[in-house]
Scaffold this motif. Structure first.
Motif, PDB file in Angstrom:
ATOM      1  N   ARG A 167      -6.731  -6.123  -1.360  1.00  0.00           N
ATOM      2  CA  ARG A 167      -7.679  -5.008  -1.261  1.00  0.00           C
ATOM      3  C   ARG A 167      -7.020  -3.759  -0.690  1.00  0.00           C
ATOM      4  NH1 ARG A 167     -13.088  -5.486  -1.390  1.00  0.00           N
ATOM      5  NH2 ARG A 167     -12.931  -7.733  -0.960  1.00  0.00           N
ATOM      6  N   ARG A 168      -6.250  -3.911   0.364  1.00  0.00           N
ATOM      7  CA  ARG A 168      -5.606  -2.754   1.001  1.00  0.00           C
ATOM      8  C   ARG A 168      -4.480  -2.200   0.134  1.00  0.00           C
ATOM      9  NH1 ARG A 168      -3.294  -2.614   7.248  1.00  0.00           N
ATOM     10  NH2 ARG A 168      -2.450  -0.487   7.154  1.00  0.00           N
ATOM     11  N   ASP A 169      -3.722  -3.095  -0.504  1.00  0.00           N
ATOM     12  CA  ASP A 169      -2.583  -2.644  -1.307  1.00  0.00           C
ATOM     13  C   ASP A 169      -3.022  -1.846  -2.526  1.00  0.00           C
ATOM     14  OD1 ASP A 169      -0.721  -3.944   0.378  1.00  0.00           O
ATOM     15  OD2 ASP A 169      -1.121  -5.851  -0.613  1.00  0.00           O
ATOM     16  N   GLU A 211       0.810  -1.219   0.000  1.00  0.00           N
ATOM     17  CA  GLU A 211       0.000   0.000   0.000  1.00  0.00           C
ATOM     18  C   GLU A 211       0.846   1.273   0.000  1.00  0.00           C
ATOM     19  OE1 GLU A 211      -3.435   2.142   2.794  1.00  0.00           O
ATOM     20  OE2 GLU A 211      -2.193   0.517   3.580  1.00  0.00           O
ATOM     21  N   ALA A 213      -5.911  -0.181  -2.822  1.00  0.00           N
ATOM     22  CA  ALA A 213      -6.827   0.918  -2.481  1.00  0.00           C
ATOM     23  C   ALA A 213      -6.337   2.295  -2.929  1.00  0.00           C
ATOM     24  CB  ALA A 213      -7.115   0.913  -0.981  1.00  0.00           C
TER      25      ALA A 213
END
Length: 370
Positions: A193-195, A160, A197
């Motif tokens: 998902r977090r990376d 991220e 975003a």
């Protein structure tokens, strides 16, 4: 597959390590370290179920890439030493031993080259400026700026924080349009998902357009297409979008990846992507792989943007990569009236993160009327 990686390790252990004047305990410990490093992709499979996807902490992925690359370099250097010693022995018709200092030198060089290569691979890419003359480009689009990202491979190696830095740099480039030519990720939507975003913050006046790369098909393609579109990215799946300036037009088209059919998905269809475009409007084509560029040139595409090859990663190795991609591997190619640009990539697959002479890039194109 594991045997392929064991053989260089055996060469290093038997021909480099054991002839060194070290204690048996040191040699045994070093052999263990070399074996562990050579089996990086096996450990990756254990961590995630796929050799493509090491789900380790980032520092450990960096260490594995360094060790794996150092072993590969050392095997090549040792093989060169062995062949050189054999040649001298044949010419002089006497036994030739390789001096310890030569073994030490190639060991140090291998470790340093691997360290430099991994450092180059994981650093934040700079912006490369490219000017392209486009036939039939109207005056209203003269000076138009297109920013290309490609092969981000968002993973635990490019997480991220790294993605956010790329987005910040891309937005600051003040482009009219941002495009992403595939291989966004390695891993499922839930894993990444977090990376991924931060990509929701990508913005340009005419939008963000993209096509899938082959890696999207490895990890639940349909879920990824849906998620990418939820981030505000327009996926061009054998279709196009028309940009307008008054009565003038510029077309951005995109095709799916060549690997799609092997995964039960619709393959690239350039005819469908170009169907119904305004007459005489210049076309920018997004195609993850560059192999079909000559076909695009025959269809009067003005500019094709691709990635996939990572520029070959290493000078010398790029020649082999080019052979598997119709001769296209890095940079600009002129195919009749069409310009093909193959980016070295913004990120890199974490299974072999190494760059020597082929730096990563964010590419900003300045379109000029011709």
């Amino acid at each position: 597959m594991r045997l392929i990686f064991v053989l260089p390790c055996l060469l290093v252990v038997l021909n480099w390590l054991w002839p060194l004047p070290l204690s048996p305990v040191t040699k045994i410990l070093a052999t263990g370290f070399l074996f562990i490093g050579s089996q990086y992709h096996y450990w990756a499979r254990l961590s995630s179920g796929s050799p493509l996807l090491p789900e380790f902490p980032r520092p450990l992925i960096i260490l594995f890439n360094w060790a794996f690359s150092a072993i590969a370099f050392l095997a090549l250097f040792q093989l060169a030493l062995d062949l050189g010693a054999l040649l001298v022995a044949v010419v002089q018709w006497r036994w030739v031993s390789i001096p310890v200092v030569a073994r030490v030198i190639i060991g140090v060089c291998s470790a340093l080259l691997a360290a430099i290569g991994v450092a180059n691979a994981i650093k934040l890419p700079t912006i490369r400026e490219v000017t392209v003359t486009i036939p039939n480009l109207s005056a209203s689009f003269d000076g138009y700026r297109v920013l290309q990202l490609t092969d981000l491979h968002l993973t635990r190696l490019f997480p991220e924080a790294w993605a956010r830095s790329v987005v910040t740099r891309a937005n600051a480039a003040d482009a009219d349009l941002i495009v992403v030519t595939g291989d966004f990720i390695d891993g499922s939507v839930d894993m990444r998902r977090r990376d991924i975003a931060p990509l929701k913050e990508l913005h340009a006046p005419d939008g963000v357009f993209a096509v899938p790369g082959n890696h999207e098909y490895y990890f639940d393609y349909e879920s990824w297409i849906e998620h990418l579109e939820s981030l505000g990215i327009t996926m061009l799946l054998n279709t196009h979008n028309v940009l307008t300036r008054g009565s003038d037009h510029l077309v951005v088209a995109g095709v799916t990846d060549l690997s799609a059919a092997r995964h039960g998905q619709v393959g690239p269809d350039l005819g469908a992507a170009l169907a119904g475009i305004p007459a005489s409007a210049p076309v920018i084509l997004l195609d993850h792989q560059p192999r079909n560029a000559r076909t695009a040139a025959e269809r009067s595409v003005a500019l094709q943007l691709s990635g996939h090859t990572h520029g070959g990663m290493i000078l010398g190795l790029d020649r082999l990569v080019a052979r598997g991609n119709e001769g296209f591997v890095s940079g600009r190619y002129d195919l009749g009236n069409m310009t093909l640009y193959v980016s070295n990539g913004t990120g890199l697959w974490p299974g072999f993160a190494l760059r020597l002479g082929k730096p990563s890039e964010i590419t900003r194109f300045h379109l000029r009327a011709g």
